[in-house]
Design a protein around this motif. Sequence first.
Motif, PDB file in Angstrom:
ATOM      1  N   ASN A  62      -8.517   7.973  11.053  1.00  0.00           N
ATOM      2  CA  ASN A  62      -7.514   9.281  11.251  1.00  0.00           C
ATOM      3  C   ASN A  62      -8.120   9.811  12.560  1.00  0.00           C
ATOM      4  OD1 ASN A  62      -5.300   9.474   9.103  1.00  0.00           O
ATOM      5  ND2 ASN A  62      -7.258   9.893   7.745  1.00  0.00           N
ATOM      6  N   HIS A  87      -1.562  14.766  12.068  1.00  0.00           N
ATOM      7  CA  HIS A  87      -0.554  14.033  12.093  1.00  0.00           C
ATOM      8  C   HIS A  87       0.521  13.964  13.398  1.00  0.00           C
ATOM      9  CE1 HIS A  87      -1.191  13.376   7.906  1.00  0.00           C
ATOM     10  NE2 HIS A  87      -1.309  14.674   7.799  1.00  0.00           N
ATOM     11  N   GLU A 142      -8.752   1.486   6.894  1.00  0.00           N
ATOM     12  CA  GLU A 142      -8.365   2.263   5.820  1.00  0.00           C
ATOM     13  C   GLU A 142      -8.342   3.908   5.926  1.00  0.00           C
ATOM     14  OE1 GLU A 142      -6.341   1.962   3.112  1.00  0.00           O
ATOM     15  OE2 GLU A 142      -5.801  -0.181   3.378  1.00  0.00           O
ATOM     16  N   LYS A 143      -9.687   4.081   6.158  1.00  0.00           N
ATOM     17  CA  LYS A 143     -10.091   5.491   6.207  1.00  0.00           C
ATOM     18  C   LYS A 143      -9.826   6.248   7.804  1.00  0.00           C
ATOM     19  CE  LYS A 143     -11.446   5.452   1.917  1.00  0.00           C
ATOM     20  NZ  LYS A 143     -12.710   4.571   1.817  1.00  0.00           N
ATOM     21  N   ARG A 159      -5.217   1.133  -1.835  1.00  0.00           N
ATOM     22  CA  ARG A 159      -4.845   0.835  -0.380  1.00  0.00           C
ATOM     23  C   ARG A 159      -3.885   1.885   0.034  1.00  0.00           C
ATOM     24  NH1 ARG A 159      -4.394  -3.236  -3.929  1.00  0.00           N
ATOM     25  NH2 ARG A 159      -2.045  -2.728  -4.262  1.00  0.00           N
ATOM     26  N   ARG A 160      -4.398   2.124   1.195  1.00  0.00           N
ATOM     27  CA  ARG A 160      -3.417   3.219   2.145  1.00  0.00           C
ATOM     28  C   ARG A 160      -2.241   2.264   2.831  1.00  0.00           C
ATOM     29  NH1 ARG A 160      -6.144   6.233   7.075  1.00  0.00           N
ATOM     30  NH2 ARG A 160      -4.121   6.840   8.203  1.00  0.00           N
ATOM     31  N   TYR A 161      -2.743   1.076   3.392  1.00  0.00           N
ATOM     32  CA  TYR A 161      -2.047   0.161   4.149  1.00  0.00           C
ATOM     33  C   TYR A 161      -1.469  -1.049   3.352  1.00  0.00           C
ATOM     34  CZ  TYR A 161      -3.444   2.649   8.389  1.00  0.00           C
ATOM     35  OH  TYR A 161      -3.640   3.813   9.062  1.00  0.00           O
ATOM     36  N   GLY A 173       0.896  -1.113  -0.015  1.00  0.00           N
ATOM     37  CA  GLY A 173      -0.094   0.080   0.036  1.00  0.00           C
ATOM     38  C   GLY A 173       0.921   1.093  -0.049  1.00  0.00           C
ATOM     39  N   GLN A 174       0.163   2.335   0.163  1.00  0.00           N
ATOM     40  CA  GLN A 174       1.062   3.612   0.178  1.00  0.00           C
ATOM     41  C   GLN A 174       2.170   3.501   1.445  1.00  0.00           C
ATOM     42  OE1 GLN A 174      -1.966   6.532   0.394  1.00  0.00           O
ATOM     43  NE2 GLN A 174      -2.749   6.255  -1.544  1.00  0.00           N
ATOM     44  N   SER A 175       1.407   3.066   2.697  1.00  0.00           N
ATOM     45  CA  SER A 175       2.505   2.919   3.807  1.00  0.00           C
ATOM     46  C   SER A 175       2.970   1.646   3.910  1.00  0.00           C
ATOM     47  CB  SER A 175       1.335   3.418   4.874  1.00  0.00           C
ATOM     48  OG  SER A 175       1.891   2.957   6.031  1.00  0.00           O
TER      49      SER A 175
END
Length: 431
Positions: free
Chosen positions: A352, A430, A349-350, A209-211, A169-171
């Motif tokens: 935060n 963050h 995924e969403k 995908r974030r993860y 994923g991105q992360s």
Amino acid sequence: MIFLICTGNEMYTTAERLFPLSRSITGDGTRLTLKILQELLPELKIYGIPSGTRCFDWIVPLEWNITDAYILDASGKKIVDFKQNNLHVMGYSIPIDAIVDYTELNKHLYSLPCQPDAIPYVTSYYSPQWGFCITQHQRDSLRDGKYKVVIKSTLAEGILNYGEIVIPGQSEKEILLSTYICHPSLANDNISGIIMTTYLAKWILHQPRRYTYRILFIPETIGAIVYLSKHHEQMKEKVIAGFVITCCADNGDFSFMPSKGGQSLADNVARHVLKWNTKEFREYSFLERGSDERQYCSPGIDLPVVSIMRSMYRMYPEYHTSLDNLSFISAEAFRESFSIYCKCLNAIEKNNKYRVNCLCEPQLGKRGLFSQISMKNNYLGDSRDLLNVFMYCDGTLDLIEIANQTNLPIERVIKIADILTKAELISVNHY
Ligand code: ZN
């Protein structure tokens, strides 16, 4: 967001294909299962660890294979036949070809007096012996006399196989999905987990995908220990939530096995999704754990791993018997459980933490939000929902916690957070 790229029927049909194979913690049946999964998931990598490999306090055992087994009565009639049901032979039975009398045979028989039509599932991985598992009715019909017992099995240096897919994923932070592939012809525990994990992997491959996803098909206990012995340091650093996927396609109510701490992201999301999407669910104590969370949550490993199940292992009468067969699971249950898992993964995924960009309540009207949200039938509904979410964006709570605080389903809170973000009223905190 497409929740269902597959139908429950497709999952059930794949379960029918895998069900007959004679799996164990090692051997040809397990290898063939992984090969079939590879047809469905070409990204699946199959690994092999040699017998004798030391992993923490354990040693990878000899590889077990079996081609046939039966009991003949004095007339030569086959009264127990492995080819009729692979549960008839105790897993990891040593080979035998002998004539025995009834008394001797009886010492090697396993049956369930309380469930006289069921063949029990019995294994002896680490203590070499032979055994047959039969129904109580079969056992009651045995008489004094001679019996020929044959088990054509081998125990030899070989390998323990497992399957792994890592979907980037991105992360680099990871979500762990783990299921076990060592049970022979048993449907809910655990063909259902193998199928669910396979179709979730197929679904994840088609999602933004974030993860990163680490998806494992391992023999229970020894496979998890083998895998952790190679990867635990990396996993401790990266895994933010994990699921042991098992017992997920019978028609019982949902069950939940928390992580050892019970308060991780995986715990929170699972409880939330189950609360909003099932009639009811039963949360068990970690003291009743029974699958690979025993390894993932053990001291020093400490991964945040939970299980969402239908009827939990050990808690249903059909468990570990021939009654846990294809008629005990259903396409509809596959579909429902798949949807629950997708909702959990989507929520993670969403998810935060947010902080507000203005002090006191924002003036919604000048941003066109008040009139929008006050419209009847608008999906935002009452402006109170929007302001409630805003109220908890204090930088410390994540969206799942905010959903619980505001008594809203996570999907709605995600949409509201999106609108507030676009209006620049909140920002991701963050940290
Ligand atoms: Zn089991």
